[in-house]
Each structure stands twice: as C-alpha cells, then as structure tokens.
Design a protein around this motif. Structure first.
Motif, mmCIF file in Angstrom:
data_model
loop_
_atom_site.group_PDB
_atom_site.id
_atom_site.type_symbol
_atom_site.label_atom_id
_atom_site.label_comp_id
_atom_site.label_asym_id
_atom_site.label_seq_id
_atom_site.Cartn_x
_atom_site.Cartn_y
_atom_site.Cartn_z
ATOM 1 N N LEU A 18 -7.828 -3.795 7.997
ATOM 2 C CA LEU A 18 -8.572 -3.323 6.826
ATOM 3 C C LEU A 18 -8.553 -1.802 6.662
ATOM 4 N N PRO A 19 -8.679 -1.008 7.745
ATOM 5 C CA PRO A 19 -8.662 0.448 7.554
ATOM 6 C C PRO A 19 -7.422 0.961 6.826
ATOM 7 N N ALA A 20 -6.260 0.413 7.130
ATOM 8 C CA ALA A 20 -5.034 0.881 6.478
ATOM 9 C C ALA A 20 -5.070 0.618 4.974
ATOM 10 N N VAL A 21 -5.620 -0.536 4.574
ATOM 11 C CA VAL A 21 -5.718 -0.865 3.150
ATOM 12 C C VAL A 21 -6.686 0.084 2.455
ATOM 13 N N GLY A 93 -7.622 -6.780 -9.505
ATOM 14 C CA GLY A 93 -6.398 -6.773 -8.712
ATOM 15 C C GLY A 93 -6.691 -7.250 -7.305
ATOM 16 N N PHE A 94 -6.046 -8.332 -6.895
ATOM 17 C CA PHE A 94 -6.285 -8.914 -5.577
ATOM 18 C C PHE A 94 -5.342 -8.317 -4.532
ATOM 19 N N LEU A 95 -5.903 -7.900 -3.417
ATOM 20 C CA LEU A 95 -5.121 -7.501 -2.253
ATOM 21 C C LEU A 95 -5.613 -8.296 -1.053
ATOM 22 N N ASP A 96 -4.697 -8.674 -0.171
ATOM 23 C CA ASP A 96 -5.089 -9.246 1.110
ATOM 24 C C ASP A 96 -5.212 -8.105 2.118
ATOM 25 N N ASP A 97 -5.780 -8.405 3.275
ATOM 26 C CA ASP A 97 -6.026 -7.340 4.252
ATOM 27 C C ASP A 97 -4.753 -6.840 4.938
ATOM 28 N N ASP A 98 -3.612 -7.452 4.624
ATOM 29 C CA ASP A 98 -2.336 -6.967 5.166
ATOM 30 C C ASP A 98 -1.410 -6.460 4.065
ATOM 31 N N ASN A 99 -1.991 -6.083 2.919
ATOM 32 C CA ASN A 99 -1.229 -5.537 1.797
ATOM 33 C C ASN A 99 -1.482 -4.042 1.665
ATOM 34 N N LEU A 100 -0.406 -3.255 1.674
ATOM 35 C CA LEU A 100 -0.530 -1.804 1.573
ATOM 36 C C LEU A 100 0.005 -1.350 0.221
ATOM 37 N N PRO A 101 -0.884 -0.980 -0.705
ATOM 38 C CA PRO A 101 -0.427 -0.567 -2.041
ATOM 39 C C PRO A 101 0.155 0.838 -2.032
ATOM 40 N N THR A 102 1.152 1.068 -2.864
ATOM 41 C CA THR A 102 1.700 2.406 -3.033
ATOM 42 C C THR A 102 0.693 3.253 -3.831
ATOM 43 N N PRO A 103 0.839 4.594 -3.822
ATOM 44 C CA PRO A 103 -0.195 5.462 -4.405
ATOM 45 C C PRO A 103 -0.474 5.267 -5.887
ATOM 46 N N PRO A 219 7.120 -4.562 -11.975
ATOM 47 C CA PRO A 219 7.736 -3.881 -10.827
ATOM 48 C C PRO A 219 7.130 -2.512 -10.520
ATOM 49 N N GLU A 220 6.336 -1.962 -11.454
ATOM 50 C CA GLU A 220 5.691 -0.674 -11.195
ATOM 51 C C GLU A 220 4.547 -0.805 -10.199
ATOM 52 N N MET A 221 4.041 -2.015 -10.029
ATOM 53 C CA MET A 221 2.994 -2.281 -9.042
ATOM 54 C C MET A 221 3.682 -2.707 -7.739
ATOM 55 N N CYS A 222 3.802 -1.788 -6.803
ATOM 56 C CA CYS A 222 4.503 -2.080 -5.545
ATOM 57 C C CYS A 222 3.516 -2.117 -4.382
ATOM 58 N N ILE A 223 3.658 -3.112 -3.547
ATOM 59 C CA ILE A 223 2.876 -3.161 -2.315
ATOM 60 C C ILE A 223 3.801 -3.555 -1.166
ATOM 61 N N TYR A 224 3.372 -3.206 0.036
ATOM 62 C CA TYR A 224 4.096 -3.588 1.245
ATOM 63 C C TYR A 224 3.247 -4.581 2.022
ATOM 64 N N HIS A 225 3.839 -5.731 2.295
ATOM 65 C CA HIS A 225 3.151 -6.794 3.021
ATOM 66 C C HIS A 225 3.561 -6.699 4.491
ATOM 67 N N THR A 226 2.604 -6.402 5.352
ATOM 68 C CA THR A 226 2.921 -6.259 6.778
ATOM 69 C C THR A 226 3.112 -7.642 7.400
ATOM 70 N N ILE A 227 4.252 -7.838 8.031
ATOM 71 C CA ILE A 227 4.623 -9.127 8.613
ATOM 72 C C ILE A 227 4.717 -8.973 10.132
ATOM 73 N N PRO A 228 3.726 -9.466 10.878
ATOM 74 C CA PRO A 228 3.807 -9.360 12.341
ATOM 75 C C PRO A 228 4.859 -10.306 12.913
ATOM 76 N N ARG A 229 5.201 -10.086 14.155
ATOM 77 C CA ARG A 229 6.231 -10.864 14.833
ATOM 78 C C ARG A 229 5.979 -12.376 14.743
ATOM 79 N N ARG A 230 4.727 -12.805 14.913
ATOM 80 C CA ARG A 230 4.438 -14.238 14.985
ATOM 81 C C ARG A 230 4.773 -14.964 13.680
#
Length: 313
Positions: A18-21, A93-103, A219-230
C-alpha cells in the motif's frame, strides 16, 4: 465543494504494498483544475494494513482528502461496491494494492471521462513489473494477470465477445454503476487466497455495457502491475486460468433471454472442444513443458466445462 474524481484502492493484507501506491498518488501531476480524493477500502486484512493507512492519514496533503474504510465481507466485488458507496466523485478510478499509477494517471483518467460522455467505463494500459522474468511467450496469456496493452490509440472494447478491460485501473461513472450494477454480483472475485470466483470485474462491466454504455480503452492511463514470483509459478497460473474458464458460461448468459441460453451453451461446448483439439494437435506433448501452452489448454478445457460447473453450483 463537489468532488470530480475518486481514486478507490482495494487493499488486502497490503502493509508492504500500500505505501508504494499511496506514494505514487501523492506525486500525481496536472490535477489542479479539478477536485479529487483517495479512498482506501481494507478488505478485512489480517496484517498491518489499517495501521499503514492511518499513518498516511495523519500526513496526507490537504488538497486531496484521504479516507479509510473497513469492508469486513471478503471479496473484490464487496470491496468495490463499498468504494462506490463511499466515493464522492462523479468518476471513480479503481486501483488494487499492487497497481502503481504513472504521474499523470489521475489527470488522464479525468480528462478522458470529460471527453467521452458516452463511456460508462474505461480501462488503463497496464504493464507488468515482474519480480522474475516471465516466459518469452508470456504475452499470449498476460491478460489473465490483468495486463492490458492494446497499443497507443484509444479503442472500444467488445463486450459481446467478452473483450473487456481489467478491474485494475478501471474508471467508471458512479451514477452509471449505481444504475446498472446489482448490489450483489454472482462472482465475488478474489476472496482471501481463493480465486474460485474470478470474473467479478467482467460481470459488472457487462451490466454497464448491456445498458447501452460504451466501454473504452484509454492508453494515456498507464499503470504498472507488480507481479511477484509466485504468480508466475505453474500451480498458481493454472489455478487462475481454470477459475476464469469455469466462470465463462455465467458471464456469457448474463442478462440473456431464456431461449438464447441453449444456443450459447452449444457454442461454448463446440467452440472450446474445437480449440482444445486444435491446440493439442499443434503443441502435442509440449503442454507438459511449455507453461503458456499448458495454461491455454487449461482455459479451453475449463471453459468447455463451464456450463456443467454453473449448473452444478
């Protein structure tokens, strides 16, 4: 003062994510011309998620209110419904706790809603941020992990063939959701560690689309979805794909007339039987060693079984 845009974060056992989001949201640019807020919905976490949210509340900038709510009923569908009820913005706008939105994510999301009044909902361009390198052919199944890249131009999705955006990074009009989406969905989405009811985002979007609203890709709304190893391990991916496939029938027959359901059933059975056979001919024994091919076959077979799965339930 009326709120124009709400960012709604669904958090579950997210004290490390959550802190990163929230940090990314504090760096949003281009939002001076409208009023926005952030809502965190804690989906009954058992770690320190609540404490993290409270710590941010005490230091959050005044120009963008931050609010925290506990939703004790586990399930992504319950968390999103709570977010809609609590949101004060006309757009959510919905974000999950592993979604990092661009500025510029918030600004781009608000602008698209203003420029496309016929859009009841619209999705983000979602890239993966992987802990480990995915297989070289991973793009064939990346949508199962909510990764959506349809290029650099806006485009309409096709709900009639279940071409729809992911729930992560999705923006909806609050009133459209309230008017179209039932208070309780058939599919509840991820519940704790269970993936059995995946498809809640598609179910909600189908109600919106079948009420006549357009569903867009922005496409102007960009987010990065963090994908852990598991999440790239064989057992997890096969389980995820199986869950999505088993719920295909329920999505296909949603809001359909009684006479249409047998036709849809036959199409699901024949279509996925054909796909499974062609896939086996093409890849033969590779499904044992090629994870992507194994996931594709699992999806065809579970989709084939989805009518029986739905009837049994």
């Amino acid at each position: 003062m009326a709120v124009d845009f709400t960012v709604a974060i669904r958090a579950y056992n997210a004290k490390h994510r959550l802190p990163a989001v929230l940090d990314r949201l504090q760096l949003q640019a281009g939002t001076e011309a409208f009023v926005w807020e952030v809502v965190v919905v804690d989906n009954n976490s058992t770690d320190g998620t609540a404490a993290i949210a409270q710590a941010y509340l005490s230091n959050w900038p005044a120009y963008c209110p931050l609010r925290y709510y506990l939703e004790a009923r586990q399930g992504a569908a319950f968390a999103r419904a709570r977010a809609v009820r609590e949101a004060q913005g006309a757009l959510i706008g919905f974000l999950d706790d592993d979604n990092l939105p661009t500025p510029n994510w918030v600004a781009a999301a608000f602008a698209f809603g203003q420029g496309h009044p016929s859009a009841g909902a619209y999705g983000s361009r979602i890239f993966g941020e992987f802990e480990v390198e995915p297989p070289s052919n991973f793009s064939r199944i990346q949508s199962f992990l909510a990764l959506k890249d349809r290029g650099s131009e806006p485009s309409l999705y096709k709900p009639e063939v279940l071409s729809l955006p992911a729930g992560a990074g999705l923006v909806v009009r609050k009133q459209v959701w309230l008017d179209c989406v039932p208070e309780k969905l058939m599919l509840l989405g991820p519940t704790g560690g269970s993936l059995a009811a995946k498809g809640e985002d598609f179910e909600a979007l189908l109600y919106i689309a079948r009420a006549g609203w357009e569903i867009w890709y922005n496409p102007e709304m960009c987010i990065y979805h963090t994908i852990p190893r598991r999440r790239l391990e064989r057992d997890y991916l096969l389980s995820l794909v199986r869950s999505v496939g088993l719920n295909i029938y329920q999505l296909r027959v949603l809001n359909r007339k009684t006479w249409q359901k047998p036709v849809i059933t036959v199409r699901i059975l024949l279509g996925n039987l054909r796909r499974a056979i062609l896939h086996l001919i093409k890849y033969k024994g590779q499904v044992k060693t090629d994870l992507v091919a194994a996931c594709e076959l699992e999806f065809f077979l579970s989709s084939l079984a989805s009518p029986f799965y739905a009837w049994k339930r």
